[in-house]
Design a protein around this motif. Structure first.
Motif, PDB file in Angstrom:
ATOM      1  N   LYS A 163       2.259 -10.395  17.142  1.00 13.10           N
ATOM      2  CA  LYS A 163       2.872  -9.916  18.003  1.00 13.10           C
ATOM      3  C   LYS A 163       3.918  -8.699  17.876  1.00 13.10           C
ATOM      4  O   LYS A 163       4.219  -7.991  18.953  1.00 13.10           O
ATOM      5  N   GLU A 185       5.001  -1.510  22.841  1.00 15.77           N
ATOM      6  CA  GLU A 185       5.508  -2.713  23.220  1.00 15.77           C
ATOM      7  C   GLU A 185       5.266  -3.592  21.865  1.00 15.77           C
ATOM      8  O   GLU A 185       5.976  -4.677  21.643  1.00 15.77           O
ATOM      9  N   ARG A 186       4.359  -3.252  20.943  1.00 22.14           N
ATOM     10  CA  ARG A 186       4.932  -4.567  19.775  1.00 22.14           C
ATOM     11  C   ARG A 186       5.435  -3.859  18.939  1.00 22.14           C
ATOM     12  O   ARG A 186       5.363  -4.146  17.209  1.00 22.14           O
ATOM     13  N   ARG A 390      12.162 -13.386  23.164  1.00 24.60           N
ATOM     14  CA  ARG A 390      11.192 -13.168  24.507  1.00 24.60           C
ATOM     15  C   ARG A 390       9.633 -13.161  24.024  1.00 24.60           C
ATOM     16  O   ARG A 390       8.566 -13.384  24.382  1.00 24.60           O
ATOM     17  N   LEU A 391       9.267 -13.228  22.912  1.00 30.82           N
ATOM     18  CA  LEU A 391       8.377 -13.075  22.147  1.00 30.82           C
ATOM     19  C   LEU A 391       7.166 -14.907  22.456  1.00 30.82           C
ATOM     20  O   LEU A 391       6.126 -14.979  23.104  1.00 30.82           O
ATOM     21  N   GLN A 393       8.686 -16.575  25.247  1.00 32.52           N
ATOM     22  CA  GLN A 393       8.113 -16.774  26.378  1.00 32.52           C
ATOM     23  C   GLN A 393       6.828 -15.936  26.625  1.00 32.52           C
ATOM     24  O   GLN A 393       6.590 -16.286  27.438  1.00 32.52           O
ATOM     25  N   SER A 394       6.745 -15.322  26.305  1.00 34.05           N
ATOM     26  CA  SER A 394       5.479 -14.286  26.256  1.00 34.05           C
ATOM     27  C   SER A 394       3.917 -15.026  26.009  1.00 34.05           C
ATOM     28  O   SER A 394       3.061 -14.764  26.004  1.00 34.05           O
TER      29      SER A 394
END
Length: 402
Positions: A163, A185-186, A390-391, A393-394
């Protein structure tokens, strides 16, 4: 043969609300290695962050209070088996443990986060081939280990479970995108942090006189410091040739290399034996920063260069190469100089420019320190934590890591 896996009794902090169960995967430990020093410091700061339960998966590590250490040490014979066996065993452990996030510092497909501390192996090989004759290039190509690493690296970067890639310099981000096509984004550029209290210009007052006396270096001699193990890649031969034309300059080399005698002979053949000190690997490098006037790392390839940020924090101007990630922090003539690793004249010129700027060394030292001050370990930890949250939550709600 069964894997050797052991849980050590270094208790993690008590849980306080929702905490992230983070696994850090790092295979090898060398107490003199810059990467290992970085991981140890990062673990200390992440442990103190309060929202993490951190486990370290490694073959061997020094005890770190508050970190749960998991020894993953399968038997191996040869470097391909070593890396393959560790990857297989580490993945089996993290699947069984069900961590919220797995951050690997090794090229292991299936991790959530990869910290690209070793750069892109294909890029390193391409640069290395430029320094070799035909037979050495052929030997490099025939070496199965490099084929294994390149395959493992590609599988990991293209694995859909990956991710986030933590790039430790903009240079590494560019190389990953050019080689593997990962989207912005990664990828996150997070520079390595430094303990700005331990690595400080005050080391000069504490250590300069005693260290120079111990190593028989005149107090007023211009002194460049080199820190790093693996002299071929890090550029000890280039460092020696860079000071050859500058008769005032002394060079101190801290680090290990199995071909040390070869570099000692090179120093003698260049007439530098009187001005060069090979000091071997050191558990504590801070006194060596304190004795120096500048820092020299003419590396062929360095994804970041922890020693560079340590030197800057100590107020040492840094001379490094265009293929070192830390070069992004250098403004030539203000806090250091940058040169092409493969251009001997450029290195002699850079060292000459540093020496000619002796009247401005105090200003260079202040500028170097100012460069490092915003790169505190706490800042790096806050950035990492923000990315972890953030990770999570995604990601969909999930049980054990799959």
């Amino acid at each position: 043969m069964s894997d050797h896996t052991e849980l050590h009794a270094f208790p993690a902090p008590e849980a306080k609300g929702e905490r992230i169960r983070l696994a850090i995967v790092r295979q090898r430990y060398n107490p003199a290695g810059g990467a290992e020093r970085f991981v140890s410091r990062a673990l200390d700061v992440l442990r103190d962050a309060g929202s993490l339960d951190v486990s370290l998966l490694a073959r061997r590590w020094e005890p770190i209070e508050g970190i749960r250490a998991v020894t993953v040490a399968p038997f191996y014979f040869g470097n391909v088996w070593r890396d393959w066996g560790f990857a297989r065993a580490a993945r089996r452990v993290w699947l069984a443990e069900g961590f919220d996030l797995v951050q690997s510092h090794e090229r292991i497909p299936g991790c959530d986060v990869y910290r690209a501390g070793d750069g892109v192996h294909a890029r390193w090989l391409a640069l290395r081939r430029q320094t070799m004759g035909f037979w050495r290039r052929l030997s490099l190509w025939l070496n199965p280990y490099h084929h294994y690493v390149c395959r493992a690296e590609r599988r990991m970067f293209l694995d859909p479970r990956l991710k986030l890639v933590i790039c430790i310099s903009q240079m590494i981000k560019r190389e990953i995108q050019q080689t593997f096509g990962l989207p912005d984004e990664r990828l996150a550029v997070i520079y390595n942090g430094v303990d700005t209290e331990a690595f400080h210009p005050s080391l000069r007052e504490r250590h300069r006189a005693a260290m120079r006396a111990a190593w028989d270096i005149p107090d007023d001699a211009p002194l460049l410091l080199f820190v790093g193990s693996g002299f071929e890649r890090k550029g000890v031969a280039r460092a020696l040739k860079a000071i050859e034309a500058h008769a005032q300059i002394y060079l101190v080399v801290v680090g290990a290399d199995k071909h040390l005698a070869r570099y000692q002979r090179l120093a003698e053949s260049l007439g530098l034996a009187r001005r060069v000190r090979f000091c071997g690997p050191q558990q504590d490098v801070k006194p060596f920063y304190g004795m120096a006037d500048g820092f020299l790392l003419p590396t062929l390839y360095e994804p970041f260069g922890n020693v560079c940020i340590e030197a800057l924090a100590c107020g040492l101007p840094v001379l490094t190469s265009t293929t070192c990630g830390a070069a992004e922090l250098i403004t030539p003539g203000e806090n250091g100089w940058v040169a092409d690793a493969l251009s001997p004249p450029a290195w002699s010129e850079a060292v000459g420019a540093w020496l000619a700027a002796r009247a401005r060394w105090d200003a260079l030292s202040l500028s170097a320190r100012r460069t490092a001050e915003p790169m505190r370990l706490s800042v790096m930890a806050d950035t990492l934590l923000a990315n972890y949250h953030r990770l999570l939550q995604s990601l969909p709600q999930r049980g054990p890591h799959a």
